[in-house]
Design a protein around this motif. Structure first.
Motif, short mmCIF file in Angstrom:
data_model
loop_
_atom_site.label_atom_id
_atom_site.label_comp_id
_atom_site.label_asym_id
_atom_site.label_seq_id
_atom_site.Cartn_x
_atom_site.Cartn_y
_atom_site.Cartn_z
N ASP A 1 -4.89 0.48 -9.71
CA ASP A 1 -3.93 1.51 -9.31
C ASP A 1 -3.84 2.61 -10.37
O ASP A 1 -3.97 2.35 -11.57
CB ASP A 1 -2.55 0.87 -9.12
N PRO B 1 5.02 4.07 -6.36
CA PRO B 1 4.66 2.91 -7.20
C PRO B 1 5.76 1.86 -7.33
O PRO B 1 5.47 0.67 -7.43
CB PRO B 1 4.34 3.54 -8.56
N VAL C 1 1.95 -0.42 -12.40
CA VAL C 1 1.52 -1.27 -11.28
C VAL C 1 0.40 -2.20 -11.76
O VAL C 1 0.41 -3.40 -11.48
CB VAL C 1 1.06 -0.41 -10.08
N ARG C 2 -0.55 -1.65 -12.53
CA ARG C 2 -1.62 -2.49 -13.08
C ARG C 2 -1.02 -3.58 -13.98
O ARG C 2 -1.45 -4.74 -13.95
CB ARG C 2 -2.62 -1.64 -13.87
N GLU D 1 -7.11 -4.21 -5.01
CA GLU D 1 -7.02 -2.74 -4.95
C GLU D 1 -5.97 -2.23 -5.94
O GLU D 1 -6.17 -1.23 -6.64
CB GLU D 1 -6.63 -2.33 -3.51
N LEU D 2 -4.84 -2.93 -6.03
CA LEU D 2 -3.77 -2.52 -6.94
C LEU D 2 -4.14 -2.72 -8.40
O LEU D 2 -3.56 -2.08 -9.29
CB LEU D 2 -2.49 -3.30 -6.63
N LYS E 1 0.83 -1.21 0.00
CA LYS E 1 0.00 0.00 0.00
C LYS E 1 0.86 1.26 0.00
O LYS E 1 0.35 2.36 0.24
CB LYS E 1 -0.92 -0.02 1.23
N ARG F 1 5.49 -0.72 -4.61
CA ARG F 1 4.38 -1.67 -4.84
C ARG F 1 4.76 -2.66 -5.94
O ARG F 1 4.50 -3.86 -5.82
CB ARG F 1 3.11 -0.89 -5.24
#
Length: 587
Positions: A408, A372, A413-414, A404-405, A368, A375
Motif C-alpha cells: 500500500d 487508509p 497500512v503497510r 495487495e495491502l 479496498k 483499511r
C-alpha cells in the motif's frame, strides 16, 4: 530572628507572594499551602490562613484553580474531619466565579470534603451552603449548587430532604440555560441518593421536564444520564418512563441530541430487558444508522457489534445487516472508518454461514477502501474473522487483499499488515506461509520508511520464534545475509538490527557460525553510522555467545572500533568493551 517571631515568617511570605504582581510567585505560594499550613499548625491555619484565603479570591483564574484544588485535600491541615467545615467558606466563594474550570474544581473539592464530613456537620454546615448557592442571585452559584446535592441529601432529615428535592426541581426549571444544563448533567448523581418512591415521582418528573426543554444542549445532557437513571429503576419502570423518551429523542430535530442517543442506546438496553429492545429500541437504532447526519451515523456505526450481541442472530441479519451494507458504501469516510473498526466483531455473533455469505463481501470492500484509516481498522481486527470462517476460506478470499495491502502507498497500512503477519503465520502454518507471504517479509526490510524496516526486522524475530530456528535457518537467514552487500547503507543498518534481534532466538551456534562473521565484516564499512551500530550489535550479542568467542571475535573488533576517527563509533565501542569487562568480572 527571635523564636517568637519565627512561626510568623511563613504566613508573612505567603501574604507577600499572594499580593505580588508576578503570577508565577502567586501560583507557587498557593501550591505551597500545605507546607505553610504545617508550619503554622492546625489552629492558626483555621484562624488565620483560611480566612485570609477567603478574602483573597479576586485573582487570576490560574491561581484560583490551584487554590480550589489545594483546599480539596486540606482536611488534615485544619485538624481533621471535625474542623472540615472551615474549608467550605473559601470554596463557596470559588463556586461563584465566572471561570468554569475554577467552579468545577471547587465543586469537586467540596464533594471530596463533604464525603468525609460527619453527618451532623453536613446538616449544620454543608446543606446550608448548598441552599445558599442554589438561591444565588448570579447564575454561576446555581450552576455549582447542582453538583453538590448528592452529597448533602443522604444525611439530611426527612423535612430537609423534601426541601432539597423541591430546590433541585426549581433548578431544573431555572431561567438560565446554563443552570438547567448543570441540573441535567448532575441529575443521575442526585437520583442515586434518592429513595425509590421519590425517585419514581419527583426525579422522573424533573427528568421529563428536562427532556422537553427548548435548548438542545439541555436535552442532550438529559439523554446522557438516561442509562444511569434507567439502571436505578426496575426494568418495567424504565421501559415505561425512560424508553418512550429515548425513542422520541432518536427523532429529535437536533442532530446533537440524536448523536447522544446513538451513544447511549446500548447502555440503556441493559436496563430494559429483551422485549422492549426488540419492539422499541431496535427500530430506533436502525433509524439512527440511516440518519441524514454523518456524525450520528458514526456514533451508531461504532456500536453495531455491541448491539448485535444483545440481539438474536436472526434479528441482527434481518434488521442490522442491511444497514451495515449501506454504511460500508457511505459517502463519509469517517462513517466507513467507524464501521470498519467494529464490523469484524459481528462475525462471531452471526455465525459461519452468514459471515461467509453476507459479511465477507463487506470486509473485502472495506479492505479496498480508498481511505487508509478504513483499511487500517479492518486489518487490525482480522483475527476475529479467522476464528469464525476458518483459514482455508480466509486464504482464498482475504489473503489476496492482504498481499495487495502489503504494498500500500500509505506506510501506516503497510505497518499494520506487518504487525498482523505473525498472527497470520500462526494460523496459516509453515507451508502456506512460505508460498504466499515469505517474499513480502524480505521485501519490507528494504522499504523506504524506517518504521517499516524496523517493524520488518521485529517481524522476522517473531516468525523465527513461531516456526523455530531450523525453519529460520533455511528461509530467513540466507536472504537476510544477502543484504550485507546492498549498496544502500540504510539497508545494511537494517541487516544489523535484524541480526541483533535474531541472535538470541537462533542460539549460540548459528550466531557464531552465520551471524557474527557478517557483523565483524561490517565493522570495516566506510559509513560511521554502520560502524557504531556494529558496536551496539556486538554488545547485544555478548550474552548470546560463549566467553571464548567474545574474546576471540568480539573484543578485537571493538578494540579496533574504539580507535576509529569518528567520536560516536569510539563511544559505542568503549561501551561494548565495558560490558565485556563487567561480564568477565561477574563470571
Amino acid at each position: 530572628m527571635s523564636t517568637v517571631e519565627a512561626p510568623l515568617y511563613p504566613i508573612a511570605v505567603l501574604i507577600d507572594e499572594l499580593k505580588n504582581d508576578d503570577i508565577q510567585l502567586r501560583l507557587n505560594s498557593i501550591r505551597r499551602l500545605s507546607t505553610i499550613a504545617r508550619a503554622l499548625g492546625e489552629e492558626r491555619t483555621r484562624s488565620e490562613l483560611i480566612p485570609f484565603l477567603s478574602e483573597n479570591n479576586d485573582d487570576d483564574d490560574e491561581v484560583l484553580l490551584a487554590m480550589a484544588e489545594e483546599l480539596g485535600v486540606f482536611i488534615p491541615y485544619v485538624g481533621g474531619v471535625e474542623h472540615a467545615h472551615v474549608l467550605l467558606t473559601p470554596l463557596e466563594t470559588l463556586c461563584t466565579v465566572e471561570e468554569t474550570c475554577v467552579r468545577d474544581k471547587a465543586v469537586e473539592s467540596l464533594c471530596k470534603i463533604g464525603s468525609q464530613m460527619r453527618e451532623n456537620d453536613l446538616i449544620e454546615w454543608f446543606t446550608p451552603l448548598v441552599k445558599r448557592l442554589a438561591a444565588g442571585e448570579w447564575f454561576t452559584a446555581r450552576v455549582s449548587a447542582c453538583g453538590l446535592f448528592h452529597i448533602a441529601y443522604p444525611s439530611a432529615p426527612e423535612t430537609l430532604k423534601t426541601e432539597l428535592r423541591s430546590i433541585y426541581g426549581q433548578l431544573c426549571q431555572d431561567d438560565m440555560p446554563m443552570v438547567r444544563r448543570s441540573a441535567a448533567s448532575n441529575l443521575w448523581k442526585f437520583a442515586g441518593t434518592v429513595e425509590s418512591a421519590h425517585l419514581k415521582a419527583d426525579i422522573m418528573q424533573m427528568f421529563e421536564d428536562l427532556t422537553q426543554d427548548d435548548q438542545d444542549t439541555v436535552r442532550l445532557l438529559a439523554v446522557e444520564g438516561c442509562a444511569a437513571l434507567g439502571k436505578l429503576l426496575e426494568p418495567q419502570d424504565c421501559a415505561a418512563r425512560i424508553l418512550p423518551v429515548i425513542v422520541n429523542f432518536s427523532q429529535d430535530k437536533s442532530w446533537r441530541v440524536r448523536y447522544m442517543v446513538a451513544n447511549q442506546l446500548y447502555e440503556l438496553c441493559e436496563a430494559v430487558g429483551p422485549e422492549p429492545i426488540r419492539t422499541d429500541l431496535l427500530p430506533a437504532y436502525v433509524r439512527l444508522l440511516r440518519d441524514n447526519e454523518a456524525e450520528v451515523r458514526i456514533a451508531a456505526a461504532g456500536k453495531v457489534t455491541k448491539f448485535c450481541q444483545i440481539l438474536s442472530p436472526e434479528l441482527a441479519i434481518q434488521h442490522i445487516l442491511p444497514c451495515v451494507k449501506e454504511l460500508s458504501l457511505d459517502s463519509s469516510q469517517h462513517v466507513r472508518a467507524a464501521l470498519a473498526s467494529v464490523v469484524m466483531g459481528m462475525a462471531p455473533v452471526l455465525g459461519k454461514d452468514a459471515t461467509i455469505e453476507q459479511l465477507l463481501p463487506i470486509f473485502l470492500s472495506l479492505l479496498k477502501d480508498e481511505f487508509p484509516e478504513v483499511r487500517l481498522n479492518i486489518i487490525s481486527k482480522l483475527d476475529q474473522v479467522n476464528q469464525v470462517i476458518g483459514i482455508d476460506l480466509l486464504s482464498q478470499s482475504l489473503l489476496p487483499a492482504i498481499v495487495e495491502l502489503a504494498e500500500d502507498r500509505h506506510w501506516r497500512v503497510r505497518l499494520a499488515i506487518i504487525e498482523y503477519i505473525p498472527l497470520l503465520a500462526n494460523q496459516l502454518g509453515v507451508g502456506f506461509f512460505d508460498d504466499k507471504l515469505g517474499g513480502l517479509c524480505m521485501q519490507w526490510l528494504q522499504d523506504k520508511v524506517y518504521s517499516i524496516r524496523d517493524a520488518a526486522a521485529n517481524n522476522l524475530k517473531r516468525l523465527a520464534e513461531e516456526f523455530g530456528p531450523d525453519w529460520a535457518m533455511q528461509h530467513i537467514i540466507p536472504q537476510v545475509l544477502e543484504i550485507a552487500n546492498d549498496s544502500h547503507y540504510l539497508h545494511r543498518m537494517t541487516l544489523l538490527r535484524a541480526i541483533s534481534l535474531l541472535g538470541p532466538v537462533m542460539g549460540s551456534e548459528i550466531t557464531c557460525s552465520k551471524l557474527l562473521p557478517v557483523v565483524v565484516n561490517a565493522s570495516k564499512d566506510r559509513v560511521p553510522n554502520i560502524k557504531f551500530n556494529v558496536a551496539k550489535v556486538l554488545q547485544s550479542l555478548i550474552s548470546v555467545v560463549d566467553q571464548s568467542v567474545v574474546e576471540k571475535m568480539i573484543r578485537p573488533c571493538l578494540v579496533e572500533l574504539s580507535e576509529d576517527p569518528d567520536v560516536d563509533v569510539r563511544y559505542f565501542a568503549v561501551q561494548g568493551l565495558q560490558s565485556i569487562d563487567q561480564v568477565t568480572m561477574s563470571s
